[in-house]
Scaffold this motif. Structure first.
Motif, PDB file in Angstrom:
ATOM      1  N   LEU A   1     142.502  41.222  73.005  1.00 25.31           N
ATOM      2  CA  LEU A   1     142.806  40.402  74.163  1.00 25.31           C
ATOM      3  C   LEU A   1     141.986  39.124  74.071  1.00 25.31           C
ATOM      4  CD1 LEU A   1     142.655  43.157  76.913  1.00 25.31           C
ATOM      5  CD2 LEU A   1     144.721  42.093  75.978  1.00 25.31           C
ATOM      6  N   ALA A   2     142.481  38.055  74.698  1.00 24.54           N
ATOM      7  CA  ALA A   2     141.775  36.768  74.630  1.00 24.54           C
ATOM      8  C   ALA A   2     140.379  36.890  75.191  1.00 24.54           C
ATOM      9  CB  ALA A   2     142.567  35.700  75.393  1.00 24.54           C
ATOM     10  N   SER A   3     140.234  37.582  76.324  1.00 23.78           N
ATOM     11  CA  SER A   3     138.916  37.703  76.937  1.00 23.78           C
ATOM     12  C   SER A   3     137.968  38.470  76.020  1.00 23.78           C
ATOM     13  CB  SER A   3     139.038  38.414  78.292  1.00 23.78           C
ATOM     14  OG  SER A   3     139.587  39.714  78.115  1.00 23.78           O
ATOM     15  N   GLU A   4     138.458  39.499  75.364  1.00 24.70           N
ATOM     16  CA  GLU A   4     137.621  40.268  74.456  1.00 24.70           C
ATOM     17  C   GLU A   4     137.207  39.414  73.269  1.00 24.70           C
ATOM     18  OE1 GLU A   4     137.529  44.559  72.079  1.00 24.70           O
ATOM     19  OE2 GLU A   4     139.265  44.028  73.317  1.00 24.70           O
ATOM     20  N   LYS A   5     138.160  38.592  72.757  1.00 19.99           N
ATOM     21  CA  LYS A   5     137.833  37.687  71.645  1.00 19.99           C
ATOM     22  C   LYS A   5     136.714  36.733  72.041  1.00 19.99           C
ATOM     23  CE  LYS A   5     142.304  37.387  69.315  1.00 19.99           C
ATOM     24  NZ  LYS A   5     143.398  36.473  68.951  1.00 19.99           N
TER      25      LYS A   5
ATOM     26  N   ASN B   1     126.910  44.459  79.031  1.00 16.48           N
ATOM     27  CA  ASN B   1     128.106  44.086  79.810  1.00 16.48           C
ATOM     28  C   ASN B   1     129.375  44.386  79.033  1.00 16.48           C
ATOM     29  OD1 ASN B   1     126.507  43.171  81.890  1.00 16.48           O
ATOM     30  ND2 ASN B   1     126.514  41.033  81.195  1.00 16.48           N
ATOM     31  N   PHE B   2     129.343  44.100  77.725  1.00 14.70           N
ATOM     32  CA  PHE B   2     130.522  44.313  76.885  1.00 14.70           C
ATOM     33  C   PHE B   2     130.872  45.802  76.840  1.00 14.70           C
ATOM     34  CE2 PHE B   2     133.393  42.765  73.598  1.00 14.70           C
ATOM     35  CZ  PHE B   2     133.706  43.923  72.913  1.00 14.70           C
ATOM     36  N   LEU B   3     129.830  46.647  76.713  1.00 16.66           N
ATOM     37  CA  LEU B   3     130.070  48.093  76.636  1.00 16.66           C
ATOM     38  C   LEU B   3     130.722  48.617  77.916  1.00 16.66           C
ATOM     39  CD1 LEU B   3     126.720  49.257  74.970  1.00 16.66           C
ATOM     40  CD2 LEU B   3     128.932  48.978  73.859  1.00 16.66           C
ATOM     41  N   LYS B   4     130.292  48.081  79.044  1.00 15.51           N
ATOM     42  CA  LYS B   4     130.889  48.504  80.317  1.00 15.51           C
ATOM     43  C   LYS B   4     132.311  47.956  80.474  1.00 15.51           C
ATOM     44  CE  LYS B   4     126.386  48.624  82.636  1.00 15.51           C
ATOM     45  NZ  LYS B   4     125.512  47.931  83.607  1.00 15.51           N
TER      46      LYS B   4
ATOM     47  N   LYS C   1     137.000  48.992  69.664  1.00 17.51           N
ATOM     48  CA  LYS C   1     136.685  49.563  68.361  1.00 17.51           C
ATOM     49  C   LYS C   1     135.363  49.019  67.804  1.00 17.51           C
ATOM     50  CE  LYS C   1     139.500  46.259  65.708  1.00 17.51           C
ATOM     51  NZ  LYS C   1     140.583  46.158  64.707  1.00 17.51           N
ATOM     52  N   TYR C   2     134.775  48.049  68.518  1.00 16.63           N
ATOM     53  CA  TYR C   2     133.508  47.480  68.063  1.00 16.63           C
ATOM     54  C   TYR C   2     132.285  48.047  68.803  1.00 16.63           C
ATOM     55  CZ  TYR C   2     136.658  44.320  65.770  1.00 16.63           C
ATOM     56  OH  TYR C   2     137.652  43.822  64.991  1.00 16.63           O
ATOM     57  N   ILE C   3     132.556  49.045  69.632  1.00 19.55           N
ATOM     58  CA  ILE C   3     131.459  49.676  70.378  1.00 19.55           C
ATOM     59  C   ILE C   3     130.352  50.137  69.430  1.00 19.55           C
ATOM     60  CG2 ILE C   3     130.819  51.689  71.775  1.00 19.55           C
ATOM     61  CD1 ILE C   3     132.227  49.644  73.410  1.00 19.55           C
ATOM     62  N   LYS C   4     130.752  50.807  68.361  1.00 18.81           N
ATOM     63  CA  LYS C   4     129.765  51.357  67.417  1.00 18.81           C
ATOM     64  C   LYS C   4     128.878  50.253  66.850  1.00 18.81           C
ATOM     65  CE  LYS C   4     131.216  52.932  63.384  1.00 18.81           C
ATOM     66  NZ  LYS C   4     131.752  53.865  62.364  1.00 18.81           N
ATOM     67  N   ASN C   5     129.492  49.165  66.374  1.00 15.82           N
ATOM     68  CA  ASN C   5     128.722  48.077  65.766  1.00 15.82           C
ATOM     69  C   ASN C   5     127.744  47.458  66.758  1.00 15.82           C
ATOM     70  OD1 ASN C   5     131.562  48.304  64.638  1.00 15.82           O
ATOM     71  ND2 ASN C   5     130.548  47.176  63.002  1.00 15.82           N
ATOM     72  N   ILE C   6     128.208  47.297  67.990  1.00 13.82           N
ATOM     73  CA  ILE C   6     127.368  46.650  69.002  1.00 13.82           C
ATOM     74  C   ILE C   6     126.182  47.547  69.350  1.00 13.82           C
ATOM     75  CG2 ILE C   6     127.306  45.906  71.414  1.00 13.82           C
ATOM     76  CD1 ILE C   6     130.204  44.880  70.964  1.00 13.82           C
TER      77      ILE C   6
ATOM     78  N   ASN D   1     118.864  56.763  68.484  1.00 18.16           N
ATOM     79  CA  ASN D   1     119.075  58.211  68.561  1.00 18.16           C
ATOM     80  C   ASN D   1     120.373  58.544  69.286  1.00 18.16           C
ATOM     81  OD1 ASN D   1     117.114  59.591  67.119  1.00 18.16           O
ATOM     82  ND2 ASN D   1     115.584  59.365  68.718  1.00 18.16           N
ATOM     83  N   ASN D   2     120.687  57.766  70.337  1.00 17.54           N
ATOM     84  CA  ASN D   2     121.958  57.976  71.047  1.00 17.54           C
ATOM     85  C   ASN D   2     123.145  57.647  70.148  1.00 17.54           C
ATOM     86  OD1 ASN D   2     120.876  58.924  73.432  1.00 17.54           O
ATOM     87  ND2 ASN D   2     120.601  56.877  74.297  1.00 17.54           N
ATOM     88  N   CYS D   3     122.966  56.656  69.264  1.00 11.60           N
ATOM     89  CA  CYS D   3     124.039  56.349  68.298  1.00 11.60           C
ATOM     90  C   CYS D   3     124.285  57.549  67.387  1.00 11.60           C
ATOM     91  CB  CYS D   3     123.664  55.128  67.463  1.00 11.60           C
ATOM     92  SG  CYS D   3     123.696  53.569  68.367  1.00 11.60           S
ATOM     93  N   LEU D   4     123.196  58.155  66.917  1.00 12.01           N
ATOM     94  CA  LEU D   4     123.339  59.344  66.068  1.00 12.01           C
ATOM     95  C   LEU D   4     124.026  60.481  66.812  1.00 12.01           C
ATOM     96  CD1 LEU D   4     119.807  59.414  64.413  1.00 12.01           C
ATOM     97  CD2 LEU D   4     121.950  59.051  63.214  1.00 12.01           C
ATOM     98  N   LYS D   5     123.722  60.595  68.088  1.00  9.77           N
ATOM     99  CA  LYS D   5     124.239  61.706  68.886  1.00  9.77           C
ATOM    100  C   LYS D   5     125.700  61.498  69.275  1.00  9.77           C
ATOM    101  CE  LYS D   5     123.311  64.005  73.299  1.00  9.77           C
ATOM    102  NZ  LYS D   5     122.459  64.007  74.509  1.00  9.77           N
TER     103      LYS D   5
END
Length: 951
Positions: A18-22, A46-49, A55-60, A82-86
């Motif tokens: 989406l444009a806003s996401e870009k 803010n982006f995560l919420k 699909k970029y949640i992991k990278n961020i 650690n939360n990323c690992l979990k």
């Protein structure tokens, strides 16, 4: 600021968004690129919420963890990663990279143990993983170096070295640094050689060359050191290593006495004023330390931009050169600086040297409020006290000398007080101090003369003329002083002691014979320094024609050195004496040289001279035995046996024959050579049936049989010793050995028989009680315990026995009373046991809080006790019972770290308790450790933990 290895920049502008996401992704990327990390983290949240399914949640999320690390927010980095690992589905490279940043974050918290565990979770099967693992170990090594733990740093860096990844050269360089900081300069050079071979010197060239130079300098290879320091100096860079390299080169050349080369370096620095001035100061400091004050001053004066350190050097140089006027001006300028103490001291000192004592006294308050070192305070007090003395202000002088005596009760400070009090005519104080001086320094010569005069004057003032005369006479028995003789004569005339006056008036003039006698006398008095002086006066007197007197002086000088324990001087003088044509006491000199070598731990040379001594007929037996002694002291028992055997078989002196055989036997005992020991013992008993050494041989025989498990023979020997010896101590020792061996052999009848031979009733009860305990005859033991609690020596043992008796009957109040009797004693070997039992009783009777306190008290007061570990465990269990779960966790965690046994039990407890207080993350840490310790046991906790692997 740390550099981020992994920034997933440009993650982003792709079709399908989406444009806003870009826009948000682009904005986020820019924030990271511009290193506006604080805002970047806010926008990432803010982006995560806003886009929870992006699909970029992991990278961020991974990038957020890395940024927290860069910002030094290590705990936030650890939580995020650690939360990323979990929570996230990760590929191997991503997991490895997260573990790498976790390692770095734990290093930031100085939690090296967890960092090491994290490094070991990196999968090393790919080139990328191998590099991540190497970088993690490199980071741990550097962390230990920052923490000044260079040994552990080297361990981790050595592990990293074996990986040989892309960080290999950095690992080698850091190994060189850790070795250097640990003063391992040869190792440093080896690592630097390896680093050079890697070809990655580049920007580290100055550092590497400096390390080379400094390491070679530390190992005294100055030519190589200069070669590398010169490379740093000639480099165009302005690194910190250039300054220190140049200064070290100057220091080397100056120490070598090569002032020309040092000056050449100095001249080459003229284009760099700052470095030139620093080098000039280095010259000045070098010469100042070595006392070349004029040279030091010359270099200090050349410095164009003088700081206070330079001005201090100038002032001190001027002071030493006696340029007091300029020195005083400069020290006054230093008053408001860090050199305030020195400024005041040297101002006072200069005015004192200028004999301006009034100024010193008028300005003595300058010292008030200063934070002086001990030596500084003593020096200043001396200046003020001596100025007051010179001005006749003896009360002030006494005040400052007394201050010094309170700080340091030296002979000098006591002497100054005595002299001052003699001026004040304070007879009572003076008398006390004179007594103190004579008690503390009875052999002093430095102040003895003046003290004698002051003491005698004080006695005369009190009307004790006879005592004053005795003081002078006492002094003259060891010191022939014309002034004292004159003073004594004056007192004797005043006291009408004319006969004694004539005796001292007729004192003979000095002669070489007199000097020799003084040497003998002072040597006999233990004044070896004076004796040395007297004997050397004769030896070095070119006019002495008396060969006999010269030989006596040489001989007694050797004896003096030997008595003085100056063994090297005894050897050198003795060997010269032996090689000459001297005959007086020659065998004694050879003996003293041999013993001197022996006492200097050179037994081979000692034996060489004892062999020479054997050639003297009346010294042969002694010398041969001493050869055996030298081998014995080296624990060369076979050689000792051979030497002692010669003494035993060939000595004409009965003493050495007997001792030779005895020490053969002792050496055989130490070699555990039972057959020869037995043979030689029989020979000794036959030859010397009444020898006082016979008991010792029997004792050795019993011990030798005992160590070989030959209980029967050991018992027979001790029984024989008990029956034959007249030494009560040995008799007692043999009796105890017989009882012990009977116990070990379970020969109850014999044990009881020998216990009954004990003459001390209390001791007999003690052994009977122990016997009944072993035989589980509780009631009989109780009877003995009740006797023992009434004694001084065995009260604690009796109380312990009765405590255990009633504890076994579950009569806890009575048991506790007996245990507490032990705890009330000043000393007892059973206090830990008693405390343990008190805690157990409290545990059994529901007094959990009191039990925990006493278990804790036990392992804190008696950390090496056999009950310490069990007390730690029971205190942890007690905390659980009291619902003090955090205290229980802390206790189990300490046990896990310090105890190698019961790890499974501690880990299960830590998992259970952390789950109980809802600390699942911590519980999982212990769960992972339990998996490594006991995979099968960990299976029952598997369902409690879900998600990726966590550390």
């Amino acid at each position: 600021m740390r550099k981020l290895k992994l920034f997933i920049a440009g993650i982003l502008i792709c079709s399908g968004l989406l444009a806003s996401e870009k826009e948000d992704i682009k904005f986020l990327d820019e924030l990271f690129i511009q290193k506006k990390y604080s805002m970047a983290l806010q926008e990432s949240n803010n982006f995560l919420k806003k886009y929870p399914r992006s699909k970029y949640i992991k990278n961020i999320r991974i990038r957020m963890g890395q940024v927290y690390y860069v910002e030094g927010k290590y705990q936030e980095a650890i939580n995020t990663l650690n939360n990323c690992l979990k929570d996230l589905k990760l590929n191997q490279n991503e997991s490895n990279n997260i573990y790498l940043y976790l390692v770095k974050s734990y290093i930031g918290l100085k939690d090296f143990d967890t960092a090491i565990r994290g490094a070991n979770l990196i999968v090393k099967t790919t080139p990328e993983g191998k590099n991540d693992y190497e970088e993690a170990l490199l980071a741990i090594g550097k962390g230990y170096m920052d923490n000044k733990d260079y040994i552990r740093a080297q361990k981790e860096l050595t592990n990293a070295l074996t990986v040989q990844g892309k960080n290999y050269e950095d690992v080698v360089l850091n190994l060189a640094l850790s070795a250097y900081n640990n003063s391992q300069y040869i190792k440093t050079i080896v690592y630097l050689d390896e680093y050079y071979r890697g070809g990655k010197v580049g920007g580290n060239k100055d550092l590497v060359n400096y390390l080379y130079g400094s390491s070679y300098y530390k190992t005294n290879e100055t030519s190589k050191a200069l070669e590398y320091f010169k490379k740093v100096k000639d480099n165009n860079s302005n690194s910190e290593y250039k300054t220190i390299s140049v200064l070290t080169m100057i220091e080397i050349y100056l120490k070598q006495g090569n002032a020309r080369e040092a000056e050449n370096i100095l001249s080459s620095l003229s284009s760099d004023p700052k470095l030139y001035n620093t080098a000039l100061k280095s010259f000045g400091d070098f010469y100042l330390v070595r006392g070349s004050n004029e040279a030091a001053l010359g270099y200090y004066n050349k410095i164009s931009n003088k700081d206070i350190d330079v001005w201090y050097g100038i002032a001190l140089s001027q002071y030493r050169l006696k340029d007091y006027k300029n020195s005083l001006d400069n020290f006054r300028k230093l008053y408001p600086t860090k050199y305030k103490n020195e400024s005041i001291y040297y101002q006072l000192s200069i005015e004192y040297l200028n004999k301006n004592y009034k100024w010193v006294l008028n300005n003595k308050n300058l010292v008030a409020g200063l934070n002086l070192k001990r030596d500084e305070e003593i020096a200043i007090n001396n200046l003020i006290g001596t100025s007051a003395f010179q001005e006749g202000d003896f009360k002030t002088a006494e005040e400052y000398y007394q201050k010094n005596y309170n700080i340091s009760q030296t002979k000098e400070s006591l002497y100054k007080l005595i002299v001052t009090l003699s001026k004040l005519k304070d007879k009572t104080k003076l008398d006390n101090l004179l007594k103190e001086y004579n008690l503390k320094y009875p052999t002093d010569q430095e102040y003895k003369k003046n003290i004698t005069i002051i003491t005698s004057d004080n006695l005369l003032g009190n009307g004790q003329g006879d005592k004053a005369i005795e003081i002078y006479k006492e002094y003259l028995t060891t010191n022939r002083d014309p002034e004292i003789v004159s003073s004594l004569i004056e007192v004797m005339i005043a006291q009408k002691k004319y006969g004694d006056v004539m005796q001292y008036l007729n004192i003979q003039e000095a002669s070489l014979d007199n000097t020799y006698q003084k040497g003998i006398a002072t040597m006999g008095m233990g004044k070896y320094d004076e004796a040395e002086m007297y004997f050397n006066q004769i030896i070095n007197n070119s006019e002495n024609q008396d060969k006999s007197l010269l030989e006596k002086a040489k001989y007694n000088l050797i004896k003096n050195y030997f008595l003085w324990e100056r063994y090297q001087d005894a050897i050198s003088s003795g060997e010269t004496y032996i090689s000459g044509d001297n005959l007086l006491g020659l065998e004694d000199v050879v003996d003293k040289v041999a013993i001197s070598y022996f006492r200097l731990d050179n037994p081979e040379k000692a034996r060489e001279y004892f062999e020479k001594l054997k050639l003297v007929s009346n010294m042969g037996d002694y010398a041969q035995f001493q050869i055996g002694e030298t081998y014995y002291s080296e624990k060369k028992y076979k050689e000792a046996i051979d030497a002692y055997k010669v003494s035993a078989e060939t000595s004409r002196n009965p003493e050495y024959k007997e001792k030779g055989l005895y020490w053969q036997i002792s050496s055989l005992y130490l070699l555990k050579n039972t057959d020869e020991f037995t043979k030689k013992s029989k020979e000794f008993f036959t030859t010397y049936p009444n020898s006082r050494l016979k008991d010792n041989i029997l004792l050795m025989e019993g011990e030798l049989y005992g160590t070989q498990g030959n209980t029967d023979n050991s018992l027979k020997t001790y029984e024989k010793l008990y029956g034959e010896t007249k030494d009560e101590t040995l008799k007692e020792k043999s009796l105890m050995k017989i009882i012990e061996l009977s116990q070990n052999a379970k020969d109850i009848k014999k044990e009881i028989e020998w216990i009954n031979k004990i003459t001390n009733d209390n001791k007999k009860s003690y052994y009977m009680a122990k016997h009944f305990q072993r035989e589980k005859q509780a009631e009989e033991a109780k009877v003995e315990f009740e006797k023992l609690i009434l004694t001084e020596d065995y009260k604690d043992f009796g109380s312990l026995g009765l405590g255990d008796y009633y504890y076994s009957k579950k009569d806890y109040p009575k048991a506790k009373g007996y245990y507490e009797n032990i705890l009330s004693l000043d000393n007892s070997a059973y206090k830990d046991r008693a405390l343990y039992q008190v805690a157990n009783i409290e545990k059994e009777t529901g007094l959990t809080k009191e039990a925990v306190r006493n278990y804790t008290k036990l392992y804190v007061l008696y950390p090496t006790s056999e009950y310490a570990l069990e007390s730690k465990i029971r205190s942890a269990e007690g905390y659980e019972t009291l619902n003090s779960f955090n205290d229980a966790i802390a206790q189990y965690d300490e046990l896990l770290k310090t105890e190698s046994k019961n790890k499974d039990y501690f880990l299960e407890k830590l998992i259970f308790l952390n789950l109980k207080i809802e600390k699942k993350d911590l519980a999982k840490v212990y769960y992972e450790e339990l998996k490594r310790e006991n995979l099968k046991l960990s299976e029952k906790y598997k369902d409690f933990f879900n998600g990726g692997e966590n550390i």
